[in-house]
Design a protein around this motif. Structure first.
Motif, PDB file in Angstrom:
ATOM      1  N   ALA A  27       0.836  -1.209   0.000  1.00  0.00           N
ATOM      2  CA  ALA A  27       0.000   0.000   0.000  1.00  0.00           C
ATOM      3  C   ALA A  27       0.869   1.257   0.000  1.00  0.00           C
ATOM      4  CB  ALA A  27      -0.945  -0.007   1.188  1.00  0.00           C
ATOM      5  N   GLY A  28       1.957   1.242   0.761  1.00  0.00           N
ATOM      6  CA  GLY A  28       2.860   2.394   0.793  1.00  0.00           C
ATOM      7  C   GLY A  28       3.534   2.628  -0.544  1.00  0.00           C
ATOM      8  N   LEU A  29       3.946   1.547  -1.192  1.00  0.00           N
ATOM      9  CA  LEU A  29       4.569   1.662  -2.510  1.00  0.00           C
ATOM     10  C   LEU A  29       3.590   2.262  -3.512  1.00  0.00           C
ATOM     11  CD1 LEU A  29       6.858   0.960  -4.565  1.00  0.00           C
ATOM     12  CD2 LEU A  29       5.717  -1.247  -4.840  1.00  0.00           C
ATOM     13  N   LEU A  30       2.357   1.777  -3.491  1.00  0.00           N
ATOM     14  CA  LEU A  30       1.353   2.311  -4.403  1.00  0.00           C
ATOM     15  C   LEU A  30       1.033   3.767  -4.083  1.00  0.00           C
ATOM     16  CD1 LEU A  30      -0.978  -0.788  -4.745  1.00  0.00           C
ATOM     17  CD2 LEU A  30       0.476   0.203  -6.522  1.00  0.00           C
ATOM     18  N   SER A  31       0.958   4.106  -2.811  1.00  0.00           N
ATOM     19  CA  SER A  31       0.683   5.499  -2.424  1.00  0.00           C
ATOM     20  C   SER A  31       1.755   6.439  -2.959  1.00  0.00           C
ATOM     21  CB  SER A  31       0.600   5.622  -0.906  1.00  0.00           C
ATOM     22  OG  SER A  31      -0.511   4.948  -0.420  1.00  0.00           O
ATOM     23  N   GLU A  32       3.009   6.037  -2.838  1.00  0.00           N
ATOM     24  CA  GLU A  32       4.103   6.865  -3.355  1.00  0.00           C
ATOM     25  C   GLU A  32       4.018   6.999  -4.874  1.00  0.00           C
ATOM     26  OE1 GLU A  32       8.094   6.194  -1.986  1.00  0.00           O
ATOM     27  OE2 GLU A  32       7.342   5.423  -0.075  1.00  0.00           O
ATOM     28  N   THR A  33       3.649   5.911  -5.538  1.00  0.00           N
ATOM     29  CA  THR A  33       3.506   5.934  -6.994  1.00  0.00           C
ATOM     30  C   THR A  33       2.430   6.927  -7.409  1.00  0.00           C
ATOM     31  OG1 THR A  33       4.201   3.622  -7.124  1.00  0.00           O
ATOM     32  CG2 THR A  33       3.000   4.509  -9.019  1.00  0.00           C
ATOM     33  N   PHE A  34       1.284   6.886  -6.713  1.00  0.00           N
ATOM     34  CA  PHE A  34       0.191   7.802  -7.034  1.00  0.00           C
ATOM     35  C   PHE A  34       0.570   9.249  -6.744  1.00  0.00           C
ATOM     36  CE2 PHE A  34      -2.105   3.858  -7.022  1.00  0.00           C
ATOM     37  CZ  PHE A  34      -2.991   4.029  -8.064  1.00  0.00           C
ATOM     38  N   LEU A  35       1.250   9.469  -5.647  1.00  0.00           N
ATOM     39  CA  LEU A  35       1.662  10.828  -5.297  1.00  0.00           C
ATOM     40  C   LEU A  35       2.631  11.382  -6.338  1.00  0.00           C
ATOM     41  CD1 LEU A  35       1.635  13.203  -3.323  1.00  0.00           C
ATOM     42  CD2 LEU A  35       3.501  12.075  -2.089  1.00  0.00           C
ATOM     43  N   ASP A  36       3.624  10.579  -6.720  1.00  0.00           N
ATOM     44  CA  ASP A  36       4.583  11.027  -7.737  1.00  0.00           C
ATOM     45  C   ASP A  36       3.902  11.282  -9.081  1.00  0.00           C
ATOM     46  OD1 ASP A  36       6.636  10.913  -5.919  1.00  0.00           O
ATOM     47  OD2 ASP A  36       7.512   9.054  -6.698  1.00  0.00           O
ATOM     48  N   ALA A  37       2.983  10.393  -9.467  1.00  0.00           N
ATOM     49  CA  ALA A  37       2.293  10.577 -10.746  1.00  0.00           C
ATOM     50  C   ALA A  37       1.486  11.873 -10.737  1.00  0.00           C
ATOM     51  CB  ALA A  37       1.380   9.387 -11.025  1.00  0.00           C
ATOM     52  N   ARG A  38       0.881  12.177  -9.607  1.00  0.00           N
ATOM     53  CA  ARG A  38       0.054  13.387  -9.504  1.00  0.00           C
ATOM     54  C   ARG A  38       0.914  14.652  -9.467  1.00  0.00           C
ATOM     55  NH1 ARG A  38      -4.537  14.949 -11.172  1.00  0.00           N
ATOM     56  NH2 ARG A  38      -6.068  15.365  -9.597  1.00  0.00           N
ATOM     57  N   THR A  39       1.943  14.647  -8.615  1.00  0.00           N
ATOM     58  CA  THR A  39       2.727  15.869  -8.412  1.00  0.00           C
ATOM     59  C   THR A  39       3.752  16.118  -9.510  1.00  0.00           C
ATOM     60  OG1 THR A  39       4.305  14.738  -6.974  1.00  0.00           O
ATOM     61  CG2 THR A  39       2.431  15.814  -5.913  1.00  0.00           C
ATOM     62  N   GLN A  40       4.337  15.062 -10.060  1.00  0.00           N
ATOM     63  CA  GLN A  40       5.394  15.250 -11.055  1.00  0.00           C
ATOM     64  C   GLN A  40       4.888  15.178 -12.497  1.00  0.00           C
ATOM     65  OE1 GLN A  40       8.740  12.689 -10.193  1.00  0.00           O
ATOM     66  NE2 GLN A  40       8.668  13.214  -8.020  1.00  0.00           N
TER      67      GLN A  40
END
Length: 91
Positions: free
Chosen positions: A26-39
């Motif tokens: 879940a943490g790995l996916l959360s980071e992926t979603f955050l990076d996709a959104r912000t970057q």
């Protein structure tokens, strides 16, 4: 923005990670979603569809495991408002 699928090597690494560190998925996916959104300014729903499609195409995990894992781990914003579990249109 339309995204195809993740490269098979990325799916293989995801499979490896999930099998060895399932409590961190879940943490790995959360980071992926955050990076996709912000970057990349990609909506979470788009990323969720990309990940689900990619795993169904290239993962060594069975389809039921993939769906259960993603249904539990994806944030609500990454789930398609139109699709329901077992709905083939979500691929």
């Amino acid at each position: 923005m339309w995204l195809g699928t993740l490269c098979p090597d990325a799916v293989e690494v995801f499979d490896w990670y999930v099998q060895r560190k399932p409590d961190h998925t879940a943490g790995l996916l959360s980071e992926t979603f955050l990076d996709a959104r912000t970057q990349l300014d990609v909506a979470p729903e788009t990323v969720g569809k990309l990940i689900r499609r990619s795993l169904h195409l290239d993962s060594k995990l069975d389809e039921e495991t993939i769906d259960a894992l993603l249904d539990m781990a994806l944030p609500p914003s990454a789930k398609s408002s139109e699709s329901q579990p077992g709905d083939p249109s979500r691929l």
